[in-house]
Design a protein around this motif. Structure first.
Motif, short mmCIF file in Angstrom:
data_model
loop_
_atom_site.label_atom_id
_atom_site.label_comp_id
_atom_site.label_asym_id
_atom_site.label_seq_id
_atom_site.Cartn_x
_atom_site.Cartn_y
_atom_site.Cartn_z
N VAL A 49 0.81 -1.25 -0.11
CA VAL A 49 0.02 -0.06 -0.09
C VAL A 49 0.77 1.27 -0.03
CG1 VAL A 49 -1.67 1.33 1.15
CG2 VAL A 49 -2.00 -1.22 1.30
N LYS A 90 0.72 5.86 -1.10
CA LYS A 90 0.09 6.93 -1.41
C LYS A 90 0.49 7.26 -2.97
CE LYS A 90 -0.48 9.18 2.81
NZ LYS A 90 -0.25 10.29 3.79
N SER A 106 2.12 6.12 -5.83
CA SER A 106 1.98 5.31 -7.31
C SER A 106 1.95 4.12 -6.94
CB SER A 106 3.42 5.86 -7.93
OG SER A 106 4.41 5.04 -7.39
N VAL A 107 1.83 3.37 -8.17
CA VAL A 107 1.49 1.76 -8.19
C VAL A 107 2.86 1.32 -7.91
CG1 VAL A 107 1.37 -0.04 -9.78
CG2 VAL A 107 -0.23 1.71 -9.65
N ARG A 153 -5.85 -2.09 -7.15
CA ARG A 153 -6.86 -1.47 -6.48
C ARG A 153 -6.35 -0.12 -5.76
NH1 ARG A 153 -10.51 -5.76 -4.92
NH2 ARG A 153 -11.02 -4.35 -3.24
N GLY A 154 -7.33 0.43 -5.18
CA GLY A 154 -7.13 1.57 -4.47
C GLY A 154 -8.26 2.35 -3.65
N HIS A 155 -8.04 2.85 -2.90
CA HIS A 155 -8.90 3.79 -2.03
C HIS A 155 -9.20 5.14 -2.59
CE1 HIS A 155 -10.79 5.30 1.70
NE2 HIS A 155 -11.34 4.55 1.71
N GLU A 184 -4.74 6.06 -1.59
CA GLU A 184 -3.73 4.98 -1.63
C GLU A 184 -3.61 4.13 -2.76
OE1 GLU A 184 -4.11 3.21 2.27
OE2 GLU A 184 -5.20 1.65 1.40
N TYR A 185 -2.86 3.54 -3.26
CA TYR A 185 -2.85 2.43 -4.21
C TYR A 185 -2.49 1.04 -3.49
CZ TYR A 185 -2.51 6.12 -7.67
OH TYR A 185 -2.75 7.34 -8.24
N GLN A 186 -3.38 0.05 -3.80
CA GLN A 186 -3.26 -1.26 -3.20
C GLN A 186 -2.82 -2.22 -4.42
OE1 GLN A 186 -7.26 -1.35 -2.07
NE2 GLN A 186 -7.01 -0.13 -0.15
N ARG A 245 1.28 0.11 4.64
CA ARG A 245 1.06 -1.31 5.46
C ARG A 245 1.25 -2.52 4.28
NH1 ARG A 245 -3.08 1.20 4.30
NH2 ARG A 245 -5.16 0.24 3.82
N GLU A 247 -1.31 6.48 -13.55
CA GLU A 247 -2.13 6.87 -12.15
C GLU A 247 -2.79 8.11 -12.50
OE1 GLU A 247 1.10 5.79 -12.30
OE2 GLU A 247 1.60 4.76 -10.68
N SER A 252 -15.88 4.97 -2.87
CA SER A 252 -15.36 4.38 -1.93
C SER A 252 -13.84 3.71 -2.36
CB SER A 252 -16.17 3.10 -1.20
OG SER A 252 -17.05 3.62 -0.83
N TRP A 253 -13.93 3.13 -3.44
CA TRP A 253 -12.51 2.37 -3.82
C TRP A 253 -12.50 2.07 -5.34
CZ3 TRP A 253 -16.38 -0.87 -1.71
CH2 TRP A 253 -16.72 -2.19 -2.43
N PHE A 254 -11.69 1.74 -5.97
CA PHE A 254 -11.57 1.24 -7.60
C PHE A 254 -10.74 0.34 -7.67
CE2 PHE A 254 -7.63 3.83 -6.72
CZ PHE A 254 -6.63 3.11 -7.46
N GLU A 255 -10.92 -0.60 -8.70
CA GLU A 255 -10.12 -1.88 -8.99
C GLU A 255 -9.68 -1.67 -10.45
OE1 GLU A 255 -13.18 -5.05 -8.47
OE2 GLU A 255 -13.58 -4.23 -6.52
N VAL A 256 -8.56 -1.68 -10.99
CA VAL A 256 -7.91 -1.75 -12.11
C VAL A 256 -8.34 -2.89 -13.02
CG1 VAL A 256 -5.99 -1.44 -13.75
CG2 VAL A 256 -6.08 -0.10 -11.91
#
Lengths: 72, 72, 72, 72, 72, 72, 72, 72, 72, 72, 72, 72
Positions: free
Chosen positions: B16, B18, B20-21, B48-50, B59-61, C6, F22, F40-44
């Motif tokens: 995770v 903030k 970039s990927v 994915r991201g929030h 944030e990018y997840q 995290r 991004e 709430s969120w996104f998914e690529v």
């Protein structure tokens, strides 16, 4: 054994061998059996390999999932 | 190295960040490198991201698989 | 919590239960929670099961991924 | 242009770059543009990378498909 | 080699052989190595085959992707 | 929030930007946030792009799913 | 034969053998050839296997689809 | 009804419930039925869930597609 | 022909036609047959199309793989 | 049983029930057990369902594969 | 148009027609064009259909995604 | 009919026809309707075809699943 409560874990490993796909699987299974836990089964995910300068396959790389019972 | 017998393990982790990927991938790679083992490569599975209340990405997840050699 | 750095790890486990799909998931979650780490969420991958000689389902086998935060 | 008969070809290439996913894509696009044909678009298939001994990403490897019009 | 800029191309080929899956892969790799370029690796996509009138497998047909570096 | 009943909706949008993956995601997220609902969120889902006559990437096109709570 | 009207049926079977992936395929093909119909081709779907207490592969389980012409 | 011209729309929603997978589906179906349109059917896409600090499942999150006829 | 050693190559092409899916496939097949090699078969990958300002389909875009024997 | 040669067949069936996903699976398993053969296991492929005019789920439709040993 | 910032939305619809796959697509495209927005393109997801008591196809049901620009 | 208990079976068949995709589907549906059972619906899995020496499509091969109610 069916009907009793139990939990398995799956781990992804990659075996490498010169001879054949089967040898690469056995290589991964043997190592996982020794370092992780006593395995129950495996599932092949991908078969890949490396090619030498002479155009001959120098090794098979087989990605498998191995499963074992989670005890304790 | 090709042609010698060896076994790798793949583990799935989520980083995770903030910015970039790439920062999210590096975050997961760094933590896995420190807590699991010396890594060889990674493979991105999902991005994915929030999103915050102002419509900005907070944030990018990034879900990745990391691979390392199983020694011993 | 969003926006802080995290890292999570995902592990694949299989729960088995006689009663229902939900019981099989809870069985795998409970065991993983106890033996691996404090879990955050799960994702169902496959639902399978065994059939007895009388044609009744004797158990559900549910493959899930469980996720927990990688600390340290 | 829509409505006129035309044929495209897609070719799979892998670009490698240290800096970012975008740099790896541009690297593959540039090479394919020069050695294959004038490209129209690309589609990302996989993002992978290599990790150095210090746990830092040393390169991004991005598998893409590039498309160009088949003339003649 | 990691860290240096380079571009690979992947091509899909199908090898056919009577003896085994490995022989079919080697057959495709050898032909692609000779007619296309010096290959680096292969990835198996599909394994199929033909069955004779006596119910014996008469050939394995293995679809693979082969990869080589795009020079120039 | 976990444990309370709620329903989310996912919508598929495509963002376009010159600079980076991004930026394309943020572009789609911003528009969806303004015209659809508070996300709430996104998914690529897919990353694609257009290539100019000089072989340079002229834009990234990123297909994402965005999610928001269904109120009312 | 191409150009004439005909219909095929595909059936999913699983072959098991100790020696190799190929032996497991042949085992399934032989049985299906005898009990179902004269087969034309097969397509491998999954390769799995069982592991004994000593960490050796005790059998390969190969899921294949077999195809035969629907006559009459 | 078969044979008459008609058009359906599918929308992706996520239902959340503590009790069971079925309760989470019904929750999403009910909300979509009320806020979108009179639904005809649903298709489950993913089953996920949240785990509490005590290792118990605190909610099921089920991603479904719901379909309704596009009138007008 | 079955049982003899041979190698095929698959290439991905996109045909475009106003009339129908079949016309778009034939368009891609004809061009590939002329510019690449004498084709043996095709496999449809995706069917897409463009819509005009009046809501009428202005063209079908069909992505196919075409296969031909690698000689020499 | 592992290590002995045997062949299984998989058949795809769809069970329908009002009460739950599990009831729909049992319904398909029972019918297949009676009309096809003594089943060994099942694998869930899809979960769908119908929605009534009042927005309540009127039935679950579960697509499963069932497997049984091919004797003779 | 390439290079300018813009956002598209994709919506999933199902068209039904007796005559052909193309007629079913056009039916869904026309309705979506009228009730949702001016469409740019479509992508076929699934082709299904209903069979009458006499074994003749009574309708094609084609699931497509349609895309249009999100203005405003 | 919804709400009543019933079980369907799906069988995979391949139809072949010179004229069109639709003709190939109808060919498979007709044969399956006659030799297997009274069908309810079909789902297209793959569209393939053969190409003649002159580069013209000589036949469409369409893989479909057909479904019928399991009685008795």
């Amino acid at each position: 054994m069916y009907g009793s409560s139990r939990v398995y874990k799956k781990v992804e490993v990659i075996g490498v061998a010169k001879e054949s796909v089967e040898a690469a699987i056995q290589s991964a299974v043997s190592k996982a059996h020794k370092t992780l836990d006593k395995l129950s089964w495996f599932e092949v995910q991908e078969v890949r390999g490396h090619v030498g300068d002479d155009g001959m396959i120098t090794e098979y790389q087989v990605v498998i999932k191995v499963a074992f019972e989670l005890k304790g």
